[in-house]
Design a protein around this motif. Structure first.
Motif, PDB file in Angstrom:
ATOM      1  N   VAL A 208       0.861  -1.179   0.000  1.00 30.96           N
ATOM      2  CA  VAL A 208       0.000   0.000   0.000  1.00 30.96           C
ATOM      3  C   VAL A 208       0.899   1.231   0.000  1.00 30.96           C
ATOM      4  CG1 VAL A 208      -1.729   1.291   1.317  1.00 30.96           C
ATOM      5  CG2 VAL A 208      -1.754  -1.212   1.348  1.00 30.96           C
ATOM      6  N   PHE A 209       0.613   2.180  -0.865  1.00 33.55           N
ATOM      7  CA  PHE A 209       1.389   3.417  -0.882  1.00 33.55           C
ATOM      8  C   PHE A 209       0.675   4.461  -0.035  1.00 33.55           C
ATOM      9  CE2 PHE A 209       2.886   1.148  -4.518  1.00 33.55           C
ATOM     10  CZ  PHE A 209       4.241   1.399  -4.497  1.00 33.55           C
ATOM     11  N   GLN A 299      -2.564   0.859  -4.435  1.00 32.49           N
ATOM     12  CA  GLN A 299      -1.800  -0.284  -3.968  1.00 32.49           C
ATOM     13  C   GLN A 299      -1.154  -0.966  -5.168  1.00 32.49           C
ATOM     14  OE1 GLN A 299      -5.352  -0.301  -2.899  1.00 32.49           O
ATOM     15  NE2 GLN A 299      -4.628   0.924  -1.201  1.00 32.49           N
ATOM     16  N   CYS A 300      -0.110  -1.734  -4.888  1.00 33.11           N
ATOM     17  CA  CYS A 300       0.427  -2.644  -5.886  1.00 33.11           C
ATOM     18  C   CYS A 300       0.310  -4.034  -5.297  1.00 33.11           C
ATOM     19  CB  CYS A 300       1.895  -2.337  -6.191  1.00 33.11           C
ATOM     20  SG  CYS A 300       2.113  -0.935  -7.282  1.00 33.11           S
ATOM     21  N   ARG A 301      -0.591  -4.846  -5.788  1.00 34.14           N
ATOM     22  CA  ARG A 301      -0.788  -6.171  -5.212  1.00 34.14           C
ATOM     23  C   ARG A 301      -1.488  -7.068  -6.225  1.00 34.14           C
ATOM     24  NH1 ARG A 301      -5.704  -4.639  -0.958  1.00 34.14           N
ATOM     25  NH2 ARG A 301      -6.859  -3.397  -2.435  1.00 34.14           N
ATOM     26  N   GLY A 325       2.042   4.903 -15.386  1.00 30.27           N
ATOM     27  CA  GLY A 325       2.485   3.987 -16.421  1.00 30.27           C
ATOM     28  C   GLY A 325       1.326   3.281 -17.102  1.00 30.27           C
ATOM     29  N   ALA A 326       0.104   3.600 -16.716  1.00 25.87           N
ATOM     30  CA  ALA A 326      -1.079   3.108 -17.429  1.00 25.87           C
ATOM     31  C   ALA A 326      -1.080   1.598 -17.598  1.00 25.87           C
ATOM     32  CB  ALA A 326      -1.198   3.803 -18.791  1.00 25.87           C
ATOM     33  N   ASN A 373       7.117  -2.266 -12.758  1.00 24.88           N
ATOM     34  CA  ASN A 373       7.264  -0.988 -13.466  1.00 24.88           C
ATOM     35  C   ASN A 373       6.528   0.145 -12.778  1.00 24.88           C
ATOM     36  OD1 ASN A 373       8.808  -0.998 -16.116  1.00 24.88           O
ATOM     37  ND2 ASN A 373       7.715  -2.923 -16.186  1.00 24.88           N
ATOM     38  N   SER A 374       5.309  -0.119 -12.341  1.00 24.06           N
ATOM     39  CA  SER A 374       4.553   0.985 -11.757  1.00 24.06           C
ATOM     40  C   SER A 374       5.077   1.309 -10.359  1.00 24.06           C
ATOM     41  CB  SER A 374       3.057   0.687 -11.771  1.00 24.06           C
ATOM     42  OG  SER A 374       2.713  -0.214 -10.778  1.00 24.06           O
ATOM     43  N   THR A 375       5.628   0.314  -9.662  1.00 25.96           N
ATOM     44  CA  THR A 375       6.224   0.595  -8.352  1.00 25.96           C
ATOM     45  C   THR A 375       7.455   1.492  -8.510  1.00 25.96           C
ATOM     46  OG1 THR A 375       5.449  -1.504  -7.468  1.00 25.96           O
ATOM     47  CG2 THR A 375       7.246  -0.464  -6.300  1.00 25.96           C
ATOM     48  N   ARG A 376       8.260   1.211  -9.520  1.00 21.32           N
ATOM     49  CA  ARG A 376       9.451   2.041  -9.749  1.00 21.32           C
ATOM     50  C   ARG A 376       9.056   3.490 -10.036  1.00 21.32           C
ATOM     51  NH1 ARG A 376      12.998  -2.106 -13.486  1.00 21.32           N
ATOM     52  NH2 ARG A 376      13.838  -3.342 -11.765  1.00 21.32           N
ATOM     53  N   SER A 377       8.023   3.677 -10.847  1.00 19.65           N
ATOM     54  CA  SER A 377       7.572   5.044 -11.132  1.00 19.65           C
ATOM     55  C   SER A 377       7.074   5.707  -9.857  1.00 19.65           C
ATOM     56  CB  SER A 377       6.441   5.036 -12.161  1.00 19.65           C
ATOM     57  OG  SER A 377       6.866   4.439 -13.354  1.00 19.65           O
TER      58      SER A 377
END
Lengths: 541, 62
Positions: A208-209, A299-301, A325-326, A373-377
């Motif tokens: 979770v961001f 979130q990224c999950r 990053g769509a 990729n989206s986590t890095r952005s």
């Protein structure tokens, strides 16, 4: 009992009573799709076009308001082209190539995406999500008229699910009360907070961001802004820790303000407070209307397994990424593209049920790539520690004058489909000198032909693409047909086909799956090799 | 001798950046600063060419 959770942009499928509600025992359907968002609609479209009866259950009567997923990538448009609805999306969408990155009051640099030539579709378009869904819905209507067995049931909410080994029982609530339905297969496309996933008690683990973004869609009344993407890190106008501005159709601009984690949502969403942020950014003299606003966190999950017996999850219900990053709706469309033909073969008895496991294998692989990729952005845009912030600002500072630092600036990367390197359905890669971009597992890149484009020629089944070599016009194994697409140097006036599919080879034979991924390639036709590759691609070992 | 390379020279910039930030994960500010100092010394030794290093110093000062 049926309070809408959101306002509708388009009311498309008002509740009507179905015959299934007037029978004593639950009616069994081959496929029930839960959720009528873009992924649910696309799933219904994919299956319905194959002649598979599909019922979509949606707890609303149409498409929700709000631009939401506004960037639709080339691969998504290619999939939409296969379904027959790419053209209206392209026509309505906004294409941009010039991006500017600012820090504080200064421009760090600007870039031109310089899209690669030789594709029917642009790298991506900006299009409000409701339009995207509406074009899918209109295509469903067109297919229904041609006989596609698709039903969309508005105000049908799934309240309970009983997943058996060989079918699923759904308790459905309607304005007329409850009824039961059975399905051989259920596809869960009910979004990131998926009630279906929760009812089955399935995991959804990840990161979770701790940040939130305020979105405002504004319609400009007085000023012409250029069709460019502007991204500010730590903008001088102090309206957010970062701010993104880009254009949508209908002279609407999307503004995203990064406003931090600990915010009073109700307060922030008051029009005067949104206007204060916008005025600081645009200047007092710019006149606009606020079309839509919202606050989102992200979130990224992903689920550990996208398949639970006869229930399959797709789109945000299966995996969620940060928006940079769509890779949200775009990856969901790749799920649909991946699942459709596999489920079609299994339902027709032409492939073993285990083929569905390859959906999880391939799309979980794709989800991991998208999350990475989206986590890095996200980590670049919203640094999590002092040192991370120091490095980020050092990159921005250097990027003003130093070319080397610019590739490190990450305000979101282009959404690209993944290549299924080394996964189970892949056959042999036996094209010596063949280009890397069309290696086994790759999505086929488009190419201009003397008339039209390559991907338009592919259709919905397995394709044997031959370039400058001979093969039978059609090939069959175990009920599955492969149709030949025969091309030669004379079809390739620009040389792009040769560059993308031959490389250093003199001739090529590609076996291409219905979702346009390369599954095997050779320099010449060999029926035993083709048979083996086709069997592997269909999960028959 | 050589010149400082100021054109992009890292093949996978996103992966490099991510590794760099991960290297500092869980460190205090002082520990991060010490790590950065070591990193500069290690990389400087790898470069070796004092002319190149001076060019880098000048670039970052400015």
């Amino acid at each position: 009992m049926f309070d809408d959770r959101y306002t509708l942009a388009f009311k498309l499928y008002p509740y009507t009573r179905s015959a299934d509600q007037d029978v004593d025992s639950a009616v069994r359907h081959p496929v029930v799709v839960v959720g009528g968002g873009p992924i649910g609609l696309a799933t219904a479209l994919d299956l319905g076009r194959q002649g598979i009866p599909v019922v979509v259950l949606d707890d609303h009567e149409g498409i929700g308001m709000g631009s939401r997923a506004i960037c639709f990538a080339k691969r998504t448009l290619e999939i939409a082209d296969r379904y027959g609805c790419g053209a209206p999306m392209r026509d309505k969408g906004v294409v941009w190539n010039l991006g500017k990155v600012f820090q504080d009051a200064e421009q760090v640099y600007e870039f031109n995406l310089l899209p690669e030539e030789g594709h029917r579709n642009p790298a991506f378009i900006n299009l409000q999500q409701p339009y995207f869904e509406k074009f899918l819905f209109e295509q469903i209507c067109a297919e229904q008229e041609k006989g596609a067995p698709i039903q969309i049931r508005g105000k049908n909410r799934v309240d309970a699910v009983d997943a058996q080994d060989d079918h699923v029982v759904l308790d459905v609530m309607t304005p007329d009360g409850p009824y039961q339905l059975e399905a051989d297969w259920v596809i869960g496309c009910d979004g990131a907070s998926s009630p279906l996933r929760n009812m089955l008690g399935l995991d959804f683990e990840g990161r979770v961001f701790q940040d939130s973004f305020l979105i405002a869609d504004i319609k400009m009344k007085s000023t012409e802004f250029p069709t460019e993407r502007w991204f500010w890190f730590e903008p001088y106008f102090k309206s957010g820790a970062s701010t993104l501005l880009h254009k949508q159709p209908d002279d609407v601009w999307r503004v995203d303000f990064q406003i931090g984690w600990d915010v009073d949502r109700k307060e922030e969403l008051k029009e005067e407070n949104i206007r204060a942020r916008l005025d600081a950014m645009l200047g007092e003299d710019v006149e606009y209307d606020i079309v839509w606003s919202s606050i989102y966190t992200f979130q990224c999950r992903r689920m550990e397994n996208f398949r639970k017996g006869r229930v399959i999850f797709a789109g945000d219900a299966a995996h969620q990424v940060s928006p940079f990053g769509a890779r949200g709706a775009n990856s969901g469309m790749q799920d649909v593209d991946n699942l459709g033909w596999k489920l079609g073969l299994v339902l027709a008895g032409k492939a073993p049920e285990s083929l569905i496991d390859s959906y999880n294998e391939e799309r979980a692989y794709g989800a991991d790539e998208n999350i990475l990729n989206s986590t890095r952005s996200t980590d670049f845009i919203t640094p999590k520690s002092k040192i991370s912030h120091t490095f980020r600002n050092a990159v921005l500072n250097l990027a003003k004058t130093q070319e080397f630092a610019r590739p490190l600036v990450n305000s979101g990367r282009l959404s690209l489909p993944c290549t299924y390197d080394g996964l189970s359905l892949n056959g042999e890669d036996a094209l010596t000198g063949g280009p890397s971009r069309t290696r086994v597992g790759s999505p086929c890149p488009d190419a201009p032909l003397s008339e039209g484009f390559l991907l338009d020629q592919m259709g919905d089944g397995f394709i044997l693409l031959t370039i400058d070599t001979d093969a039978p016009d059609s090939f069959e194994d175990d009920g599955i047909t492969v149709s030949r697409l025969a091309l030669s140097a004379s079809d390739d006036p620009t040389g792009v086909l040769s560059e993308r599919y031959l490389g250093d080879a003199k001739s090529a034979v590609y076996l291409i799956r219905p979702d346009q991924h390369v599954t095997a390639r050779w320099d010449r036709f060999d029926s035993d090799a083709l048979r083996q590759a086709l069997r592997t691609a269909c999960g028959k070992g | 001798m050589g010149h400082l390379i100021t054109k992009p020279n890292i093949e996978t910039p996103d992966a490099f950046y991510s590794d760099l930030i991960k290297l500092h994960e869980g460190l205090t500010d002082d520990e991060s600063e010490a790590l950065n100092a070591k990193l500069i010394l290690v990389l400087s030794n790898h470069i070796g060419d004092t002319k190149v290093l001076r060019e880098a110093f000048e670039l970052c000062k400015g």
